[in-house]
Design an enzyme around this catalytic site. Structure first.
Site, PDB file in Angstrom:
ATOM      1  N   THR A 138      74.517  20.083  51.173  1.00 46.01           N
ATOM      2  CA  THR A 138      75.155  21.142  50.391  1.00 46.01           C
ATOM      3  C   THR A 138      76.408  21.610  51.116  1.00 46.01           C
ATOM      4  OG1 THR A 138      73.063  21.904  49.457  1.00 46.01           O
ATOM      5  CG2 THR A 138      74.891  23.474  49.456  1.00 46.01           C
ATOM      6  N   LYS A 178      75.098  23.383  42.634  1.00 46.29           N
ATOM      7  CA  LYS A 178      74.174  23.784  43.706  1.00 46.29           C
ATOM      8  C   LYS A 178      74.564  25.149  44.276  1.00 46.29           C
ATOM      9  CE  LYS A 178      70.959  23.695  46.825  1.00 46.29           C
ATOM     10  NZ  LYS A 178      70.970  22.846  48.012  1.00 46.29           N
TER      11      LYS A 178
END
Length: 264
Positions: free
Chosen positions: A95, A168
């Site tokens: 991420t 995300k």
């Protein structure tokens, strides 16, 4: 089957490697120490000394390191992508900023770049049911879906390179905000004389029920849950704030709840 190079066979990456091997793919994974290389071998993969060795000749190179900065060091400052064969695909599970994946794609035209941050934990990966938010060219995502299906389900294509990271980041913003919301609810309950444990258990059966509330109730308190996920949420929220600032925006009404969630 596919020849896969893997960098980051740790807490999240190790079950990915195991699932890829079980699906019949050939996996070479980087391990800088003898202990790490032994662990990789135990997963059924071929251990190599460094990331460049994992990428050499691979059809697909998967990166699953902890921070966006590590991705930049490997892919932009290091030789990982430079040494990938023409036509190969880079998959970034870390991420981070959408700008990182986009910068890699812009610099290295000989490979295709897919950003696929995960939502879930090692147990979800081991079960083959971790959620992947995917950004990348349509044809590349379609071609890689069978490979990613070794551990990912659902695989959600959100748009071009960087779009998976954006989804995300929104997801984790809402996750932190919901922790903050439950934390504030628990504080209200305490002021009214209701214990946090009984309150959480009861709310999971009411209209305020959510996946996050259930997870917090299972942990016993917002403090216990925040302690368990704080390192990961804090890292991702820092990326959210930086990314939103780069794009000239802010978190609006979510900001106070996110702050409450990260300090619960």
């Amino acid at each position: 089957m596919t020849d896969v190079g893997f960098v980051g066979a740790g807490r999240m990456g190790a079950p990915m490697v195991a699932r890829l091997v079980a699906a019949g793919h050939t996996v070479r994974a980087a391990g800088r120490t003898a202990e790490k290389r032994s662990a990789i071998e135990a997963l059924g993969a071929a251990p190599v000394d460094d990331p460049a060795g994992a990428a050499d000749g691979a059809d697909v190179v998967i990166v699953c390191v902890f921070t966006d900065e590590q991705v930049r060091q490997l892919c932009l400052d290091g030789d990982l992508v430079k040494g990938m064969r023409p036509g190969a695909t880079l998959v970034v599970h870390t991420t981070g900023s959408p700008r990182t994946a986009q910068a890699i794609a812009e610099r290295f035209s000989h490979v295709e770049v897919i950003d696929a941050p995960v939502s879930g934990g090692p147990h979800d990966i081991a079960a083959g049911s971790v959620t992947l938010f995917v950004g990348g060219p349509d044809d590349a995502v379609t071609r890689l879906t069978p490979l990613l299906s070794a551990y990912g389900d659902p695989i959600l294509h959100a748009g071009g390179t960087g779009a998976g990271q954006l989804v995300k980041l929104v997801n984790n913003t809402l996750f932190a905000a919901q922790i903050g919301l439950v934390s504030e609810g628990a504080r209200l309950g305490a002021r009214l004389g209701v214990g946090e444990g009984p309150l959480l258990a009861a709310l999971t059966h009411g209209s305020s029920q959510s996946r996050v509330l259930s997870m917090i109730a299972a942990a016993g308190s917002t403090g216990a849950f925040a302690s368990a996920v704080g390192e990961f949420v804090g890292k991702d929220i820092a990326v959210v704030r930086d990314t939103v600032a780069e794009l000239g925006g802010d978190l609006g009404l979510l900001d106070a709840l996110v702050e409450a969630g990260t300090r619960a």
